[in-house]
Design a protein around this motif. Structure first.
Motif, PDB file in Angstrom:
ATOM      1  N   ASP A 175      -1.924  -0.755   0.168  1.00  0.00           N
ATOM      2  CA  ASP A 175      -2.682  -0.197   1.290  1.00  0.00           C
ATOM      3  C   ASP A 175      -1.752   0.136   2.452  1.00  0.00           C
ATOM      4  O   ASP A 175      -0.571  -0.218   2.463  1.00  0.00           O
ATOM      5  N   ARG A 176      -2.328   0.797   3.439  1.00  0.00           N
ATOM      6  CA  ARG A 176      -1.632   1.046   4.706  1.00  0.00           C
ATOM      7  C   ARG A 176      -2.645   0.857   5.818  1.00  0.00           C
ATOM      8  O   ARG A 176      -3.719   1.463   5.804  1.00  0.00           O
ATOM      9  N   GLN A 177      -2.305  -0.001   6.782  1.00  0.00           N
ATOM     10  CA  GLN A 177      -3.209  -0.315   7.873  1.00  0.00           C
ATOM     11  C   GLN A 177      -2.766   0.388   9.154  1.00  0.00           C
ATOM     12  O   GLN A 177      -1.573   0.492   9.433  1.00  0.00           O
ATOM     13  N   ARG A 225      -2.195   8.245   8.216  1.00  0.00           N
ATOM     14  CA  ARG A 225      -2.974   8.350   6.987  1.00  0.00           C
ATOM     15  C   ARG A 225      -3.229   6.969   6.377  1.00  0.00           C
ATOM     16  O   ARG A 225      -2.837   6.665   5.245  1.00  0.00           O
ATOM     17  N   THR A 238      -5.208   3.575   4.822  1.00  0.00           N
ATOM     18  CA  THR A 238      -6.256   3.352   3.825  1.00  0.00           C
ATOM     19  C   THR A 238      -7.356   2.450   4.376  1.00  0.00           C
ATOM     20  O   THR A 238      -8.457   2.436   3.857  1.00  0.00           O
ATOM     21  N   PHE A 239      -7.043   1.678   5.430  1.00  0.00           N
ATOM     22  CA  PHE A 239      -8.106   0.945   6.124  1.00  0.00           C
ATOM     23  C   PHE A 239      -7.737   0.750   7.587  1.00  0.00           C
ATOM     24  O   PHE A 239      -6.561   0.695   7.952  1.00  0.00           O
ATOM     25  N   ARG A 265      -7.054   9.493   3.468  1.00  0.00           N
ATOM     26  CA  ARG A 265      -6.833   8.450   2.449  1.00  0.00           C
ATOM     27  C   ARG A 265      -7.672   7.207   2.702  1.00  0.00           C
ATOM     28  O   ARG A 265      -7.548   6.210   1.984  1.00  0.00           O
ATOM     29  N   LEU A 266      -8.534   7.248   3.692  1.00  0.00           N
ATOM     30  CA  LEU A 266      -9.263   6.057   4.136  1.00  0.00           C
ATOM     31  C   LEU A 266     -10.186   5.524   3.045  1.00  0.00           C
ATOM     32  O   LEU A 266     -11.016   6.261   2.510  1.00  0.00           O
ATOM     33  N   ARG A 267     -10.051   4.255   2.718  1.00  0.00           N
ATOM     34  CA  ARG A 267     -10.957   3.607   1.756  1.00  0.00           C
ATOM     35  C   ARG A 267     -12.138   2.971   2.465  1.00  0.00           C
ATOM     36  O   ARG A 267     -13.243   2.957   1.961  1.00  0.00           O
TER      37      ARG A 267
END
Length: 609
Positions: A223-225, A267, A269-270, A345-347
């Motif tokens: 992930d990437r925060q 970008r 992911t959360f 890319r957001l989950r």
């Protein structure tokens, strides 16, 4: 309850550095707004220098060092440095007034203060004489000086390198001496009423939080925060713990005016946020959609399709046939543009700190954006309940984290919790501690002050704050936060709402208007340049808000309905004192500030009602 795998927060940090030294830890914007990054090895070196610098100043076990700074990478480096020096971090909101800073620094017996810049330094200079225990002020981006009382962060790190060379092995040995019961953080509640209280959170609190979140398995190093929340708040701090435990690459920038552009750059992911952010995004989306009749027609059709898909997904199903084709079209026409603004890319989002309106959560999910609402208090180290991507229910805060136990008080519905994340107590406030922590043998339960219920599927629903519940003069109980959240979704013009009515014979409301939405409304009605004070008296504007209130009232019991309201000419703000730094409304402050307006609602009102 599972045992901890680490004795302390620093031990967990050193394990991360040793395990993944070359992977990205944090990224941050430099002076030119170009993104730079640090790997875990580089973070470990800077933290060691800061920790040893504090040791060179004589800071000892559990002694306090404060951070007065906006969210930026140096905040985390300083916090880790303080913990690795065996000390404890006192958090101070950067928006705090000089008087508030003085109170917290003295109440906590803080010895070293990290300030962000020369502006925050000036606050410390002005209270220097009244804070004699402060040994040193460290200026993160500015210079030292003031007769040696202040030093730059670079100077502290240089002193740390020298101390480490002169005391080989002492840094690691100091960390090894830390135990789970030692104080790690002293977070001052934002004080919606009275002076803030220092919440004592131990090393084991953060280790527990990090391990519990890791065990859920829906956040990974892949992930990437994006982290913008105030790190002075427990919500931001627990995300720091998560980053270290899981090894999630995290981009950090606390500037509110850069959130949208940063999302496109980073970008993620959360992202974690507070409900007010989602409300403002919702209002802007709806306002943009209304810019033309055709655009709004397409928007409403897409939203209808999205809501059908959302209902299926909530049941664990996926659309098929014609609905699947319509969903793809709705995504292409409307929803994909919104998701692109969030980086593409957001989950999921995580919402906390204040109640999220169910309508807002359902709206975003219809747009294929999942918001997972969670719940916790500073006193429980922030994260106690959370919805999961594969197990969520809108209008609730999810299931408890592994290791958190909950019960509902039968007499009044108050939520009680216990677990390793519960605070040690309020610093030097035994009476308040005893009123909040309830001992039952070896168990200690935290009285949350929140009212809630657990449904048949184990999801917790928060209905209101115990102290905020309104009891009308007719003896009826009203939950104001629920009404406020619902009203804000009825009109994109509405900024904040405070429902009033305790010991009154009906409910009333104070309503502020969103500044951006108000400007657009003025332009659409040929009133550009008209002051907010004049606009709130405009019959057409008042009628729009009245329609929203009427729509809300149509679904309420008679005793809950809002019978009168006032439009305020200024939105609530942190600077104005109406909001806490975590954007919660200071209800009592607002009611006192506008007491004349509220009292005016009830003159002769008995006959009217």
């Amino acid at each position: 309850m599972a045992a901890a795998s680490f004795k302390s927060f620093p031990e967990m940090f050193l394990h991360r550095v040793a395990s993944t030294p070359d992977t990205e830890a944090f990224s941050y914007p430099d002076k030119n707004d170009e993104w730079q990054s640090l790997n875990w090895k580089e973070v470990g070196e800077r933290v060691r220098d800061i920790a040893c610098g504090l040791r060179s100043l004589g800071v000892g076990l559990e002694e306090r060092s404060a951070i007065l700074c906006n969210t930026r990478v140096e905040w985390i480096l300083a916090d880790l440095g303080i913990c690795c020096a065996q000390a404890a971090t006192t958090t101070i909101y950067p928006s705090s007034t000089t008087d508030q800073v003085e109170y917290i620094v003295n109440d906590s017996h803080t010895q070293v203060v990290f300030v962000e810049d020369d502006s925050q330094m000036q606050k410390m200079v002005s209270i220097r004489e009244s804070c004699p225990q402060v040994l040193k002020v460290v200026n993160i981006t500015g210079r030292g000086g003031h007769g040696g009382w202040a030093m730059s962060l670079e100077e502290l790190e240089e002193a740390g390198r020298k101390w480490n060379a002169d005391n080989p092995g002492a840094y690691e040995a100091g960390i090894d001496e830390l135990e789970p019961h030692h104080l790690a953080t002293l977070i001052y509640t934002s004080g919606t009423t009275g002076d803030p209280k220092g919440v004592e959170l131990l090393h084991d609190c953060w280790v527990f939080e990090a391990e519990a979140m890791d065990s859920l398995g829906f956040m990974t190093p892949a992930d990437r925060q994006f982290l913008w929340l105030p790190l002075s708040h427990s919500f931001g701090k627990v995300l720091e713990a998560l980053t270290i435990r899981i090894g999630v690459p995290t981009a950090i920038d606390g500037r509110l005016d850069r959130i949208v552009s940063n999302l496109a750059d980073v970008r993620p992911t959360f992202v974690a946020a507070v409900p007010r952010i989602f409300e403002k995004v919702f209002n802007k989306i709806v306002a943009d959609a209304k810019s033309s009749k055709l655009k709004f027609r397409v928007f409403r059709w897409s939203l209808d399709i999205g809501r059908q898909v959302s209902k299926l997904k909530q049941k664990g199903q996926q659309p098929s046939g014609m609905l699947a084709l319509q969903a793809a079209m709705a995504d292409k026409l409307v929803f994909s543009k919104l998701k692109t603004k969030f980086g593409g890319r957001l989950r999921f989002f995580i919402s906390g700190s204040a109640p999220l309106s169910r309508e807002i959560a359902e709206f975003f999910h219809a747009a294929d954006i999942l918001i997972l609402e969670g719940y916790g208090l500073t006193e429980s180290s922030a994260a106690s309940f959370v919805n999961r991507p594969d197990r969520f229910k809108f209008g609730t805060v999810g299931h408890p984290l592994p290791g958190v136990e909950v019960r509902i008080e039968p007499s009044d519905g108050e939520i009680l919790m216990k677990g390793r994340g519960i605070m040690r107590g309020y610093f030097n406030k035994a009476e308040k501690t005893n009123a909040t922590l309830e001992a039952e043998g070896e168990d200690v339960w935290l009285r949350t002050g929140d009212i809630g219920e657990i449904d048949a599927d184990g999801f917790l629903k928060i209905t209101d704050r115990k102290k905020d519940l309104i009891k009308t003069s007719g003896g009826k109980y009203v939950a104001p936060q629920e009404l406020e959240g619902k009203l804000k979704t009825r009109s994109g013009l509405i900024g904040q709402v405070v429902v009033h009515g305790n010991a009154r014979n009906f409910c009333s409301a104070l309503i502020t208007l969103d500044p951006d939405a108000l400007d657009k409304w003025a332009g659409d009605h040929d009133k550009t340049g008209t002051s907010a004070g004049e606009l709130v008296k405009d019959p057409a504007l008042v009628a729009e808000i009245q329609a929203a209130v009427d729509e809300l009232n149509s679904g309420l019991a008679r005793y809950e309905t809002i019978k009168k309201f006032a439009l305020l000419s200024e939105d609530f703000s942190i600077e104005g004192g109406e909001l806490t730094p975590s954007m919660k409304v200071k209800r009592k402050f607002v009611e006192k500030k506008y007491a004349d307006v509220l009292d005016g609602f009830y003159g002769g009102a008995l006959q009217e009602v």
